[in-house]
Design a protein around this motif. Structure first.
Motif, short mmCIF file in Angstrom:
data_model
loop_
_atom_site.label_atom_id
_atom_site.label_comp_id
_atom_site.label_asym_id
_atom_site.label_seq_id
_atom_site.Cartn_x
_atom_site.Cartn_y
_atom_site.Cartn_z
N ILE A 172 0.83 -1.20 0.00
CA ILE A 172 0.00 0.00 0.00
C ILE A 172 0.86 1.25 0.00
N SER A 173 1.92 1.23 0.81
CA SER A 173 2.83 2.38 0.89
C SER A 173 3.49 2.64 -0.46
N SER A 174 3.91 1.58 -1.13
CA SER A 174 4.54 1.72 -2.45
C SER A 174 3.56 2.28 -3.47
N PHE A 175 2.32 1.80 -3.39
CA PHE A 175 1.29 2.29 -4.31
C PHE A 175 1.07 3.80 -4.14
N PHE A 176 0.90 4.23 -2.90
CA PHE A 176 0.65 5.65 -2.66
C PHE A 176 1.89 6.51 -2.92
N SER A 177 3.07 5.94 -2.69
CA SER A 177 4.30 6.68 -3.02
C SER A 177 4.38 6.93 -4.52
N GLY A 178 4.03 5.89 -5.31
CA GLY A 178 4.00 6.06 -6.76
C GLY A 178 2.96 7.07 -7.19
N LEU A 179 1.79 7.03 -6.57
CA LEU A 179 0.72 7.98 -6.88
C LEU A 179 1.13 9.40 -6.51
N THR A 180 1.83 9.53 -5.38
CA THR A 180 2.31 10.85 -4.95
C THR A 180 3.31 11.41 -5.95
N THR A 181 4.23 10.57 -6.40
CA THR A 181 5.22 11.00 -7.40
C THR A 181 4.53 11.47 -8.68
N PHE A 182 3.51 10.73 -9.09
CA PHE A 182 2.75 11.10 -10.28
C PHE A 182 2.09 12.47 -10.09
N LEU A 183 1.55 12.71 -8.91
CA LEU A 183 0.90 13.99 -8.63
C LEU A 183 1.91 15.13 -8.64
N VAL A 184 3.11 14.87 -8.13
CA VAL A 184 4.16 15.90 -8.15
C VAL A 184 4.52 16.25 -9.58
N VAL A 185 4.69 15.23 -10.40
CA VAL A 185 5.05 15.45 -11.81
C VAL A 185 3.95 16.20 -12.55
N SER A 186 2.69 15.91 -12.21
CA SER A 186 1.56 16.52 -12.91
C SER A 186 1.21 17.91 -12.40
N ALA A 187 1.79 18.30 -11.25
CA ALA A 187 1.49 19.63 -10.70
C ALA A 187 1.98 20.71 -11.67
N SER A 188 1.10 21.62 -12.00
CA SER A 188 1.42 22.63 -13.01
C SER A 188 1.88 23.96 -12.42
N LYS A 189 1.51 24.22 -11.18
CA LYS A 189 1.84 25.50 -10.57
C LYS A 189 2.99 25.34 -9.57
N GLU A 190 3.83 26.36 -9.50
CA GLU A 190 5.00 26.32 -8.61
C GLU A 190 4.59 26.19 -7.15
N ASN A 191 3.53 26.90 -6.76
CA ASN A 191 3.09 26.83 -5.36
C ASN A 191 2.54 25.45 -5.00
N GLU A 192 1.96 24.76 -6.01
CA GLU A 192 1.48 23.41 -5.78
C GLU A 192 2.66 22.46 -5.51
N VAL A 193 3.73 22.62 -6.30
CA VAL A 193 4.92 21.78 -6.13
C VAL A 193 5.53 21.98 -4.75
N LYS A 194 5.61 23.26 -4.31
CA LYS A 194 6.18 23.55 -3.00
C LYS A 194 5.33 22.94 -1.88
N SER A 195 4.02 23.02 -2.03
CA SER A 195 3.13 22.44 -1.02
C SER A 195 3.27 20.92 -0.97
N VAL A 196 3.40 20.32 -2.15
CA VAL A 196 3.56 18.87 -2.23
C VAL A 196 4.86 18.44 -1.56
N LEU A 197 5.94 19.18 -1.83
CA LEU A 197 7.23 18.86 -1.23
C LEU A 197 7.17 18.97 0.29
#
Length: 353
Positions: A172-197
């Motif tokens: 489950i952890s691996s699945f959500f880690s992969g999903l999180t990485t995908f969301l980071v890559v798909s983030a279009s705004k700089e503030n979104e990326v900072k919040s994700v980090l």
């Protein structure tokens, strides 16, 4: 060094009480130091005058400081300090519970994949543009709870298995880690990326009195529940069959452990992001000093967890001039080698007394 079930030193009741008083004093001292850290210099005496006035809601001490100093101390720095203590205490408590549940010294608050699920929930809200003060914490909490029950359900089918619990948690952890990485890559705004980090590395910078209050209540309720069951936790370490023979309702105890662990971990991740290694290292330190009995281990670990987070937060705020390092990075840098050293040097018994 010989194997000592009572810890590195034989602690009588009076010595244990003295140790706890020392930890409380250290906690107060480090809290003061943490509030002092910042671009604006503060007087330690002024800090405590402000805190005491605020606690009692009256001017016990005459205000001989500027208004902006009071705002900095009470509205900015104190919530961060208190949240650090709460986070450290909560993660340490969950670490104890996870190690009792799995009977595995390598277990920590994230073994069920709760943190990964909660982190993904928070990031989904950020990416989707969720509004409101509590929208992100609600997203994190909801997916964290869902994740924990999914893992527990899968590991309990037919018969409960700690191996299935760990493996399901990893999956489950691996699945959500992969999903999180995908969301980071798909983030279009700089503030979104900072919040994700922020959610991926952990930070106390977003602490406020609202989040502190909710997290504090969750910690107190959880601590009272778990401390009242310290004998059952001692017994379950001897094995499920023996525990059942001695009258412990193992299935009920497991369910309580999962619920409390899920609630606390979700609250913490929702408000601070992922902060690793605290729940892994602190219980080991506790068993090495006060022994494996949960009556003492719970109290010691809660205080020691708060102290550890305060120290790492101070390092995170001062190690780079003019820049704050995510606290999750510091806990990993300190925790990983220290944990390896503990594995090599450990001289305590995990179960038993």
């Amino acid at each position: 060094m010989s194997n000592n079930k009572s810890g590195l030193i034989s602690l009588g009741k009076n010595r244990f009480q003295f140790l706890i008083l020392v930890l409380i004093f250290l906690l107060i001292f480090l809290s003061t130091v943490s509030v002092l850290i910042g671009s604006i210099s503060l007087n330690p005496l002024t800090i405590w005058k402000i805190v005491i006035n605020k606690i009692f809601s009256t001017d016990i001490f005459e205000k001989d400081w500027k208004k902006n100093i009071e705002i900095i101390v009470w509205n900015l720095r104190m919530p961060r300090v208190i949240m650090g203590i709460i986070v450290g205490a909560s993660l340490s408590l969950v670490g104890i519970l996870m190690q009792a549940l799995t009977k595995n010294t390598l277990a920590d608050p994230y073994i069920l994949g709760i943190s990964s699920g909660a982190s993904t929930g928070a990031i989904l809200v950020i990416i989707l543009g969720g509004a409101g003060l509590f929208s992100v914490p609600i997203g994190a909490f909801s997916l964290g709870i869902l994740t924990s029950f999914l893992v527990f359900y899968n590991s309990s089918r037919e018969s409960f298995s700690t191996s299935k619990l760990v493996l399901t948690g990893i999956a489950i952890s691996s699945f959500f880690s992969g999903l999180t990485t995908f969301l980071v890559v798909s983030a279009s705004k700089e503030n979104e990326v900072k919040s994700v980090l922020f959610w991926m590395t952990g930070s106390l910078s977003g602490s406020n009195w609202s989040t502190v209050s909710i997290s504090f209540v969750a910690l107190i309720i959880s601590s009272v529940i778990i401390y009242s069951m310290h004998k059952e936790l001692d017994i379950i370490m001897t094995g499920d069959e023996i525990a059942e023979t001695l009258g412990v309702n193992v299935a009920r105890l497991r369910l309580i452990i999962v619920i409390v662990s899920s609630l606390l971990t979700s609250f913490i991740v929702a408000n601070t992001g992922i902060i690793g290694f605290v729940g892994l290292v602190i219980p080991h330190i506790g068993r090495g000093i006060v022994g494996a009995k949960h009556k003492r281990l719970i109290i010691f670990s809660i205080l020691m967890g708060g102290i550890f987070l305060l120290i790492t937060d101070c390092i995170a705020r001062t190690v780079l001039k003019g820049q704050e390092v995510p606290i999750g990075v510091i806990t990993a840098i300190i925790g990983a080698p220290f944990f390896m050293w503990l594995i090599k040097k450990s001289s305590y018994s995990f179960g038993g007394n």
